[in-house]
Design an enzyme around this catalytic site. Structure first.
Site, PDB file in Angstrom:
ATOM      1  N   THR A 175      35.869  46.888  45.732  1.00  0.00           N
ATOM      2  CA  THR A 175      37.303  47.120  45.714  1.00  0.00           C
ATOM      3  C   THR A 175      37.983  45.998  46.485  1.00  0.00           C
ATOM      4  O   THR A 175      37.683  45.762  47.655  1.00  0.00           O
ATOM      5  CB  THR A 175      37.638  48.464  46.388  1.00  0.00           C
ATOM      6  OG1 THR A 175      36.927  49.498  45.725  1.00  0.00           O
ATOM      7  CG2 THR A 175      39.114  48.741  46.306  1.00  0.00           C
ATOM      8  N   LEU A 176      38.862  45.285  45.821  1.00  0.00           N
ATOM      9  CA  LEU A 176      39.539  44.171  46.482  1.00  0.00           C
ATOM     10  C   LEU A 176      40.977  44.535  46.819  1.00  0.00           C
ATOM     11  O   LEU A 176      41.489  44.192  47.866  1.00  0.00           O
ATOM     12  CB  LEU A 176      39.512  42.932  45.583  1.00  0.00           C
ATOM     13  CG  LEU A 176      38.095  42.422  45.279  1.00  0.00           C
ATOM     14  CD1 LEU A 176      38.132  41.392  44.163  1.00  0.00           C
ATOM     15  CD2 LEU A 176      37.474  41.833  46.522  1.00  0.00           C
TER      16      LEU A 176
END
Lengths: 245, 280
Positions: free
Chosen positions: A23-24
């Site tokens: 998850t960025l």
């Protein structure tokens, strides 16, 4: 026995292929949750909006859900991660019920489980992008706590996430007291939600208030708050502003 | 029990539907020195006889703290007991860490039983040779369980295992109905009296027994020798009366087990052939 901490696919850091799985940044997000302890249990308020960046894309998202018999979970942040968490909790509650032995998970246990999950994900650089609010009542004891996406966790008499921390909590610090009645509790939450409505651009005027007591959970039907936009300052907002800055 | 052609492997059934290796494992429990457990609604007392290899050595540790709210007393192969206690401690602490809440003893006991069952169904393993009396708390109060090498577990109001435990069981059978409402002190006294029954005439001294207590609001701990001796002094002071009572109770009077115990067929040959202890 392994406790059910959800694991993602191995090393999120090394591999180029798995890199895109971390998850960025969040995509569809919910805004603040505000919650307080009151006389009979816990009250939790949230609006029903899901923003896609600056677009208010979804307007019917329930961000507060009942967990087991004794708990209420509210989430702000990435909606898909919230749904994932609900799946983990579903499995947890299912296994707890399958024991069928008179013992059940209370809000404290659920809160701590979630803290472990969030912290472990943070350590893998693959967080669940949420700030969670966990409230509940068991054996007459009210419980209200919060976990952030980096695993910071604590309990308090009133909590709020996101903008709520900055706009709602000062109100709560002044006006919350122990043994609020249900009506006073709702009024207090509405006061907080109104401020958020005026000042948080990702808030919408469609909210739900959930209540948990020893008897169980009730989530209200969505409703709107009355707002007033005829303040003098709004009539000619740029009067007095000189130049572009 | 006599040797037969079906008793070499734990994974071989006898024609009468018995697993002899498992039953032999249960015999090992009967060889260990006695361990006794009793419970009231709010407390559990575990007591055991301190058996030493020789006068020169110290006695073996038979009661272990698993967590603040769970304790276990073992009888049989103490090495197996130690390993299982370590497993129980591990389970309890993992649960505590994840949920910040004590592991309900009823769930621990099921994990333990499932672990024991695995050893009755693998040809490369052998059953654990130890019986465990697990005392602990959960949401519904105090509980006492007996975990058997067969993988079975039972809940008890009071129970005794190990050598000469029948005498203790007889004593407990007479009194168990009142244990539920017993005070903590009476429960301790009954435990020590039950230990005395297994000694069969030997004078009861505090050095001969170990007693542990846990309860609602009282974390697991051992009673020190002084406290135990004080309790002993309250009844050993009048040896004639108590001895008379003990004589009545009698060792070796195999009363039909009303309450708790599955029948302990110690050393009987023919009587055992038809009854597999683990099936009760």
């Amino acid at each position: 026995m392994t406790f059910t901490i959800p694991i993602d696919n191995g090393d999120a850091l090394k591999n180029a292929e798995t890199d895109s799985q971390r998850t960025l940044y969040p995509y569809v997000t919910g805004t603040s949750i505000v919650a307080i302890k009151y006389k009979d249990g816990v009250l939790m308020a949230s609006d029903m909006g899901g923003s896609y960046g600056s677009t208010l894309r979804y307007k019917n998202i329930e961000r507060v859900k009942a967990i087991g018999k004794h708990s209420l979970l509210g989430a702000s942040g990435e909606i898909s991660d919230f749904q994932e968490i609900l799946r983990y909790l579903d499995e947890l509650v299912l296994n707890d019920n399958m024991w069928d032995d008179g013992n059940s998970l209370g809000p404290k246990e659920v809160h701590n489980y979630l803290t472990r999950v969030m912290y472990n994900r943070r350590n893998k650089f693959n967080p669940l992008w949420n700030t969670l609010v966990l409230g509940g009542v068991k054996n007459g004891q009210s419980y209200l706590g919060m976990v952030s996406m980096i695993g910071v966790s604590f309990e308090d008499n009133h909590v709020a996430t996101g903008f709520g921390n900055h706009l709602a909590r000062p109100i709560l610090r002044d006006e919350w007291h122990a043994d609020l009645s249900f009506e006073d509790g709702v009024k207090l939450l509405e006061k907080c939600m109104r401020v958020l409505l005026y000042r948080d651009r990702s808030a919408i005027n469609k909210l739900q208030i959930a209540k948990i007591t020893e008897e169980g959970v009730t989530v209200s039907q969505p409703y709107s708050l009355k707002t007033f936009w005829e303040f003098q300052a709004f009539h000619n907002p740029t009067a007095g502003a000189q130049g572009s800055w | 029990m006599f040797r037969n052609q079906y008793d070499t492997d734990v994974t071989t059934w006898s024609p009468t539907g018995r697993l002899f290796q498992v039953e032999y494992a249960m015999e090992a429990v009967k060889q260990g020195s006695a361990a006794i457990g009793l419970r009231s609604r709010s407390h559990v007392v575990l007591a055991c006889v301190n058996k030493a290899q020789s006068e020169l050595s110290s006695h073996q540790k038979k009661i272990f703290k698993v967590d603040d709210h769970i304790g276990v007393a073992i009888a049989g192969l103490t090495a197996d007991g130690r390993v299982l206690s370590r497993y129980m401690r591990s389970e309890a602490i993992n649960h505590s860490f994840t949920y910040e809440s004590p592991l309900p003893v009823g769930r621990l006991v099921v994990h333990l039983a499932d672990k024991a069952q695995v050893c009755t169904q693998r040809s490369w393993k052998r059953p654990y040779g130890v019986g465990l009396l697990v005392g602990g708390l959960d949401e519904s109060g105090a509980h006492l369980y007996y975990n058997c090498p067969s993988g079975n577990y039972f809940e008890y109001q009071a129970f005794a295992i190990g050598s000469r435990s029948q005498a203790a069981k007889t004593y407990l059978e007479r009194r168990f109905e009142s244990f539920g409402d017993s005070s903590r002190e009476d429960l301790i006294k009954d435990a020590i009296l039950a230990v005395r029954e297994t000694l069969q005439g030997e004078t009861l001294k505090s050095s001969l027994c170990t007693v542990s207590v846990l309860g609602v609001g009282e974390p697991f701990h051992f009673l020190d020798q002084e406290t135990i001796q004080k309790v002993i002094d309250t009844f050993e002071k009048v040896p004639e009366d108590e001895a008379g009572e003990a004589g009545e109770a009698g060792e070796g009077e195999a009363e039909a087990a009303a309450a708790a115990a599955p029948a302990e067929q110690g050393g009987g040959g023919a009587g055992d052939q038809d009854v597999a202890p683990m099936e009760m």
